[in-house]
Design a protein around this motif. Structure first.
Motif, PDB file in Angstrom:
ATOM      1  N   THR A 146      36.850  50.180  37.890  1.00  9.47           N
ATOM      2  CA  THR A 146      37.760  50.773  38.661  1.00  9.47           C
ATOM      3  C   THR A 146      37.612  49.357  39.173  1.00  9.47           C
ATOM      4  N   PHE A 147      39.385  49.091  39.176  1.00 13.71           N
ATOM      5  CA  PHE A 147      39.928  48.513  39.713  1.00 13.71           C
ATOM      6  C   PHE A 147      40.910  48.253  41.290  1.00 13.71           C
ATOM      7  N   LYS A 148      40.338  47.749  42.421  1.00 15.15           N
ATOM      8  CA  LYS A 148      40.642  48.672  43.433  1.00 15.15           C
ATOM      9  C   LYS A 148      41.683  47.179  43.984  1.00 15.15           C
ATOM     10  N   LEU A 149      42.454  47.235  44.171  1.00 13.28           N
ATOM     11  CA  LEU A 149      43.784  46.514  44.427  1.00 13.28           C
ATOM     12  C   LEU A 149      43.170  45.549  45.476  1.00 13.28           C
ATOM     13  N   ILE A 150      43.225  44.262  46.417  1.00 15.48           N
ATOM     14  CA  ILE A 150      42.411  43.379  47.286  1.00 15.48           C
ATOM     15  C   ILE A 150      43.298  42.996  47.887  1.00 15.48           C
ATOM     16  N   GLY A 151      44.842  42.223  46.944  1.00 20.21           N
ATOM     17  CA  GLY A 151      46.089  41.572  47.711  1.00 20.21           C
ATOM     18  C   GLY A 151      46.865  41.102  46.336  1.00 20.21           C
ATOM     19  N   PHE A 152      47.436  40.160  46.662  1.00 15.00           N
ATOM     20  CA  PHE A 152      48.247  39.365  46.029  1.00 15.00           C
ATOM     21  C   PHE A 152      48.075  37.394  45.978  1.00 15.00           C
ATOM     22  N   SER A 153      48.169  37.163  44.809  1.00 16.75           N
ATOM     23  CA  SER A 153      48.136  35.356  44.822  1.00 16.75           C
ATOM     24  C   SER A 153      49.404  35.300  45.306  1.00 16.75           C
ATOM     25  N   LYS A 154      49.023  34.011  45.431  1.00 17.70           N
ATOM     26  CA  LYS A 154      49.151  32.679  46.643  1.00 17.70           C
ATOM     27  C   LYS A 154      51.035  32.153  45.167  1.00 17.70           C
ATOM     28  N   ALA A 155      51.976  32.044  45.868  1.00 18.59           N
ATOM     29  CA  ALA A 155      53.028  31.431  45.242  1.00 18.59           C
ATOM     30  C   ALA A 155      52.652  30.060  44.794  1.00 18.59           C
ATOM     31  N   ASP A 156      53.522  29.491  43.819  1.00 15.17           N
ATOM     32  CA  ASP A 156      53.401  28.338  43.028  1.00 15.17           C
ATOM     33  C   ASP A 156      51.993  28.358  42.971  1.00 15.17           C
ATOM     34  N   THR A 157      50.695  27.854  42.377  1.00 18.73           N
ATOM     35  CA  THR A 157      49.812  28.586  42.548  1.00 18.73           C
ATOM     36  C   THR A 157      49.539  28.124  40.952  1.00 18.73           C
ATOM     37  N   THR A 158      48.249  27.467  40.667  1.00 18.45           N
ATOM     38  CA  THR A 158      47.863  27.300  39.460  1.00 18.45           C
ATOM     39  C   THR A 158      46.116  28.126  39.791  1.00 18.45           C
ATOM     40  N   TYR A 159      46.341  28.644  38.587  1.00 19.81           N
ATOM     41  CA  TYR A 159      44.228  29.457  38.411  1.00 19.81           C
ATOM     42  C   TYR A 159      44.473  29.728  37.173  1.00 19.81           C
ATOM     43  N   LYS A 160      42.297  29.559  37.298  1.00 17.93           N
ATOM     44  CA  LYS A 160      41.830  29.578  35.839  1.00 17.93           C
ATOM     45  C   LYS A 160      41.409  30.998  35.611  1.00 17.93           C
ATOM     46  N   ILE A 161      41.948  31.813  34.189  1.00 16.86           N
ATOM     47  CA  ILE A 161      41.780  32.614  33.488  1.00 16.86           C
ATOM     48  C   ILE A 161      40.352  32.606  32.858  1.00 16.86           C
ATOM     49  N   THR A 162      39.075  33.357  33.210  1.00 17.62           N
ATOM     50  CA  THR A 162      37.679  32.663  32.685  1.00 17.62           C
ATOM     51  C   THR A 162      37.428  34.420  32.052  1.00 17.62           C
ATOM     52  N   LYS A 163      37.856  35.582  32.188  1.00 20.22           N
ATOM     53  CA  LYS A 163      37.685  36.501  31.308  1.00 20.22           C
ATOM     54  C   LYS A 163      38.603  37.647  30.957  1.00 20.22           C
ATOM     55  N   VAL A 164      38.970  38.534  29.781  1.00 21.68           N
ATOM     56  CA  VAL A 164      39.536  39.320  29.884  1.00 21.68           C
ATOM     57  C   VAL A 164      38.552  40.885  29.881  1.00 21.68           C
ATOM     58  N   ILE A 165      39.237  41.861  30.067  1.00 26.75           N
ATOM     59  CA  ILE A 165      39.210  43.409  30.212  1.00 26.75           C
ATOM     60  C   ILE A 165      40.013  44.197  28.601  1.00 26.75           C
ATOM     61  N   ASN A 166      39.697  44.954  28.219  1.00 24.56           N
ATOM     62  CA  ASN A 166      41.081  45.946  27.866  1.00 24.56           C
ATOM     63  C   ASN A 166      40.507  46.486  27.845  1.00 24.56           C
ATOM     64  N   ALA A 167      41.279  47.811  28.823  1.00 27.49           N
ATOM     65  CA  ALA A 167      41.234  49.312  29.537  1.00 27.49           C
ATOM     66  C   ALA A 167      41.987  49.640  28.883  1.00 27.49           C
ATOM     67  N   GLN A 168      42.086  50.972  28.111  1.00 27.81           N
ATOM     68  CA  GLN A 168      43.063  51.824  27.343  1.00 27.81           C
ATOM     69  C   GLN A 168      44.229  50.843  27.170  1.00 27.81           C
ATOM     70  N   GLY A 169      44.885  49.786  26.438  1.00 29.08           N
ATOM     71  CA  GLY A 169      44.790  49.513  25.550  1.00 29.08           C
ATOM     72  C   GLY A 169      45.716  48.053  26.545  1.00 29.08           C
ATOM     73  N   LEU A 170      45.409  48.102  28.008  1.00 25.59           N
ATOM     74  CA  LEU A 170      45.901  47.344  28.608  1.00 25.59           C
ATOM     75  C   LEU A 170      45.631  45.949  29.413  1.00 25.59           C
ATOM     76  N   ASN A 171      45.550  44.694  28.971  1.00 23.49           N
ATOM     77  CA  ASN A 171      44.786  43.464  29.666  1.00 23.49           C
ATOM     78  C   ASN A 171      44.428  43.532  31.026  1.00 23.49           C
ATOM     79  N   TRP A 172      43.606  43.444  31.464  1.00 26.65           N
ATOM     80  CA  TRP A 172      43.425  42.939  33.016  1.00 26.65           C
ATOM     81  C   TRP A 172      42.555  41.498  32.713  1.00 26.65           C
ATOM     82  N   TYR A 173      43.149  40.369  33.243  1.00 26.74           N
ATOM     83  CA  TYR A 173      42.637  38.833  32.886  1.00 26.74           C
ATOM     84  C   TYR A 173      41.733  38.597  34.415  1.00 26.74           C
TER      85      TYR A 173
END
Length: 131
Positions: free
Chosen positions: A84-111
């Motif tokens: 279950t994915f629950k909206l918690i907010g929004f990312s900051k503009a012009d910022t670099t993040y690190k992606i560590t995991k990926v989930i494929n749920a019903q053909g859609l990737n979540w990072y």
């Protein structure tokens, strides 16, 4: 220009996703009084997991100066076939993040943006680069 176009496509795709899928597996299609409607921040979506993986080296993801990507909190069920994915907010503009995991749920990737939350697929492959 290419980044703006791909972000526009992402926003359109995200809006279409929320019109096709109910916000909850227990969504009631009947009449709901205004006082009972959940706020946008508490809406969630439950999906079936088809694949999960963790990157051995985190991948970089950079948001543009005018971009705010929706961030979600994930609750993976104990039997690990649903999330279950629950909206918690929004990312900051012009910022670099690190992606560590990926989930494929019903053909859609979540990072997973380490320490911040999950973003909906379609945003990382065009912008992320190996760290």
């Amino acid at each position: 220009m290419k980044k703006i176009f791909s972000q526009l496509i992402f926003v359109i795709f995200a809006l279409l996703l929320f019109t096709v899928f109910p916000f909850s597996a227990n969504a009631d299609t009947g009449h709901v009084r205004d006082s009972q409607k959940p706020s946008t921040i508490s809406d969630s979506i439950t999906m079936t997991i088809s694949k999960r993986s963790t990157y051995s080296k985190p991948k970089r993801y950079h948001t543009s100066a005018k971009s705010h990507i929706a961030l979600y909190k994930a609750h993976i069920f104990s039997h690990a076939t649903k999330v279950t994915f629950k909206l918690i907010g929004f990312s900051k503009a012009d910022t670099t993040y690190k992606i560590t995991k990926v989930i494929n749920a019903q053909g859609l990737n979540w990072y997973y943006l380490k320490g911040h939350g999950w973003i909906i697929g379609g945003t990382h492959p065009s912008h992320g680069t190996a760290h």
